[in-house]
Scaffold this motif. Structure first.
Motif, mmCIF file in Angstrom:
data_model
loop_
_atom_site.group_PDB
_atom_site.id
_atom_site.type_symbol
_atom_site.label_atom_id
_atom_site.label_comp_id
_atom_site.label_asym_id
_atom_site.label_seq_id
_atom_site.Cartn_x
_atom_site.Cartn_y
_atom_site.Cartn_z
ATOM 1 N N TRP A 88 50.587 39.627 46.824
ATOM 2 C CA TRP A 88 49.433 39.238 47.454
ATOM 3 C C TRP A 88 48.765 40.530 47.787
ATOM 4 O O TRP A 88 47.463 40.756 47.706
ATOM 5 C CB TRP A 88 49.723 38.693 48.818
ATOM 6 N N THR B 97 45.408 46.877 40.514
ATOM 7 C CA THR B 97 46.439 45.795 40.629
ATOM 8 C C THR B 97 47.479 46.172 39.768
ATOM 9 O O THR B 97 48.910 46.148 40.122
ATOM 10 C CB THR B 97 46.068 44.273 40.303
ATOM 11 N N LEU C 142 35.709 43.941 36.826
ATOM 12 C CA LEU C 142 36.883 43.337 36.679
ATOM 13 C C LEU C 142 37.929 44.424 35.943
ATOM 14 O O LEU C 142 39.345 44.232 36.376
ATOM 15 C CB LEU C 142 36.888 42.178 35.416
ATOM 16 N N GLY D 279 43.489 44.888 44.087
ATOM 17 C CA GLY D 279 42.575 44.745 42.850
ATOM 18 C C GLY D 279 41.220 44.228 43.463
ATOM 19 O O GLY D 279 39.959 44.619 42.816
ATOM 20 N N LEU D 280 41.097 43.314 44.359
ATOM 21 C CA LEU D 280 39.808 42.758 44.963
ATOM 22 C C LEU D 280 39.173 43.990 45.470
ATOM 23 O O LEU D 280 37.679 43.936 45.139
ATOM 24 C CB LEU D 280 40.158 41.618 45.895
ATOM 25 N N VAL D 281 39.514 44.742 46.355
ATOM 26 C CA VAL D 281 38.988 45.917 46.938
ATOM 27 C C VAL D 281 38.286 46.638 45.897
ATOM 28 O O VAL D 281 37.025 47.025 45.929
ATOM 29 C CB VAL D 281 39.766 46.514 47.856
ATOM 30 N N ALA E 167 37.710 46.118 42.711
ATOM 31 C CA ALA E 167 36.831 45.415 41.917
ATOM 32 C C ALA E 167 35.520 45.427 42.667
ATOM 33 O O ALA E 167 34.345 45.652 42.079
ATOM 34 C CB ALA E 167 37.224 43.964 41.568
ATOM 35 N N VAL E 168 35.147 44.941 43.730
ATOM 36 C CA VAL E 168 34.146 44.931 44.653
ATOM 37 C C VAL E 168 33.424 46.298 44.721
ATOM 38 O O VAL E 168 32.231 46.616 44.523
ATOM 39 C CB VAL E 168 34.434 44.371 46.012
ATOM 40 N N ALA F 49 47.146 42.039 44.734
ATOM 41 C CA ALA F 49 45.750 41.367 44.652
ATOM 42 C C ALA F 49 44.667 41.704 45.245
ATOM 43 O O ALA F 49 43.674 42.006 44.880
ATOM 44 C CB ALA F 49 46.208 39.818 44.474
ATOM 45 N N LEU F 50 45.019 42.123 46.705
ATOM 46 C CA LEU F 50 44.116 42.501 47.542
ATOM 47 C C LEU F 50 43.512 43.772 47.181
ATOM 48 O O LEU F 50 42.563 44.149 46.973
ATOM 49 C CB LEU F 50 44.633 42.391 48.983
ATOM 50 N N GLY G 137 39.469 46.509 38.953
ATOM 51 C CA GLY G 137 40.467 46.019 39.718
ATOM 52 C C GLY G 137 41.866 45.488 39.268
ATOM 53 O O GLY G 137 42.774 45.542 39.749
ATOM 54 N N THR H 67 29.894 43.787 35.801
ATOM 55 C CA THR H 67 30.957 42.745 36.119
ATOM 56 C C THR H 67 32.256 43.343 35.038
ATOM 57 O O THR H 67 33.508 43.066 35.597
ATOM 58 C CB THR H 67 30.841 41.222 35.674
#
Length: 491
Positions: free
Chosen positions: A119, A30, A23, A125-127, A129-130, A122-123, A26, A19
């Motif tokens: 936005w 970003t 983080l 970073g989300l991609v 991170a996953v 952030a997307l 991600g 985790t």
């Protein structure tokens, strides 16, 4: 970088450790995008609207805060919009990028493209991170694999599209998701069920987002679905079901919005696309004698090199209306058939499209703030983009980068993929990276072919922009493959 897909050397990483890596990865991605765009410093870096942005924001009722209520050709990026009581067009082009615009304007009466850029950051970073969580299933260090698809975002040529109203930024986020998902699959084994399932979903979802951003990006979806279909999850017999299931769900989820986007494109721009295929591609490449093959009179050859929207006016004669307006499907089929019948011309056209990827910076589209008081020219001004034949040739000749580089890169990637059986035992990690390079090459060539055969040379540099990103990722994959092979030989 550790690139094997087997178990870790020092024990399985903990959930907390994975985790933390996710983080950090991600947040780093970003931060990279935000820094490149200059958002914290207030120095925006975006892409000037060439008129395409209107397709997305008009249906939302967004109106540019400019003197003529137009966002295109202001010498830079128009960032401020207001929400009108009603849409300013019948409907926006169906696109996954429209969802980001809707999210950015939700609950407000104004919109700043700076918010849209946040936005997208952030997307990204989300991609990442996953994907980092999935890639670190056996070893935290293997999350470093994501450096390959993320590194090109450090170049303004790619990240600046996140501050725009185009469909391209959603396509880039989706393609990044495919790259990150494939990266996670490279460094995990079939025994990492949860990690591989997440990576597969990320790959499939990324392909769907890319294809629904613009119909011309569908080759990325094809590659993503193919990857999902062949990946195994788990050690027991049902292990071959998860990947194909994700592939089928991806196709089913993408088919309706993709069909709507294609229908919109045909309704609004079919005549323009057919004209450009005939007069900016087929006739210039095949020569004036090809008018008969295309079902056109000899006088049509005089208009070779003229785009639909700019350059000298397109013909107004009855023969042009019959070919482009009355029977566009037949005319396009005749043009494409003629190119197939002359494979030398077709290969030359694809080669020029690949060469156009060397100018992903698109200098004809300004990156700084636009002038709201500037009146937009009625016909636009995208000459450098390849809309006019002489501009295309002159620009290609003046390209500072080696014109042969993209083609050589594709050939090397294909040859490296073909050599995988040789490397599979000697250096398995190198073999996997060669496959990744081959996938990016196939997707890039697919994008170039669709761009060239779909709209000729009109705006070709912008149309192959996403292919430039993929070629850069493919080149990095080849470098990692070489590094893995060298490391294996020294072990």
């Amino acid at each position: 970088m550790t690139t094997g897909a087997r178990g870790p050397r020092h024990g399985a990483p903990t959930g907390r450790g994975r985790t933390a890596v996710a983080l950090a990865a991600g947040a780093g991605a970003t931060t990279l995008v935000v820094a490149v765009l200059g958002l914290p410093a207030g120095r925006i870096l975006g892409v000037e609207d060439n008129g395409d942005g209107f397709r997305l924001f008009c249906g939302l009722g967004l109106v540019p805060r400019t003197v003529d209520r137009i966002a295109a050709w202001k010498g830079g990026v128009v960032t401020d919009f207001v929400l009108a009581p009603a849409p300013t067009c019948a409907a926006s082009a169906p696109s996954s990028a429209g969802l980001v615009l809707r999210a950015a304007v939700l609950g407000g009466r104004t919109l700043s493209l700076v918010t849209v850029a946040w936005w997208y950051a952030a997307l990204v970073g989300l991609v990442v991170a996953v994907a980092a969580w999935a890639a670190s299933a056996s070893d935290l260090r293997r999350a470093a694999v994501l450096v390959v698809p993320v590194a090109p975002l450090a170049l303004p040529a790619f990240s600046r599209f996140f501050l725009s109203t185009y469909g391209e930024p959603a396509g880039l986020v989706g393609t990044l998701a495919v790259g990150c998902g494939v990266g996670a699959l490279l460094v995990t084994g079939a025994e990492h069920r949860a990690a591989r399932t997440v990576a597969l979903v990320l790959t499939g979802l990324g392909g769907a987002v890319t294809a629904t951003a613009k119909p011309a990006f569908v080759p990325v979806l094809v590659v993503a679905v193919a990857v999902c279909a062949v990946v195994t999850v788990g050690r027991r017999r049902p292990r071959r079901l998860v990947g194909p299931a994700v592939a089928v769900v991806t196709l089913l989820g993408a088919v309706v919005p993709l069909g709507a986007a294609v229908g919109f494109q045909d309704l609004a721009y079919e005549g323009a696309n057919v004209h450009d295929v005939v007069f900016t591609l087929a006739l210039p490449e095949l020569g004036p004698g090809a008018t008969g093959e295309l079902g056109l009179p000899p006088e049509a050859a005089a208009y070779a090199g003229n785009g639909y929207f700019n350059g000298p006016p397109h013909p107004t004669a009855r023969w042009w209306s019959e070919a482009v307006v009355d029977r566009p499907d037949a005319t396009r089929a005749a043009a494409l058939t003629a190119l197939v019948d002359h494979p030398g011309a077709l290969l030359r056209a694809v080669g020029v499209g690949l060469q156009a990827t060397t100018r992903a910076d698109l200098p004809y589209l300004a990156s700084g703030p636009g002038d709201p008081a500037r009146l937009s020219p009625a016909g636009g001004d995208p000459g450098w983009s390849g809309a006019r034949g002489p501009d295309l040739r002159r620009t290609l000749a003046a390209t500072p980068r080696p014109p042969w580089l993209p083609t050589v890169l594709v050939l090397v990637a294909v040859l490296a993929t073909a050599s995988c059986p040789v490397w599979r035992r000697r250096a398995p990690a190198a073999a996997r990276w060669c496959v990744a390079a081959g996938l990016t090459a196939v997707a890039a060539v697919g994008l170039v072919v669709v761009a060239v055969l779909g709209d000729g040379w009109f705006e070709v540099f912008k149309h192959v922009w996403l292919a430039a990103y993929l070629l850069l990722v493919g080149g990095l994959c080849l470098l990692v493959a070489v590094g893995a092979a060298v490391a294996r030989s020294r072990a």
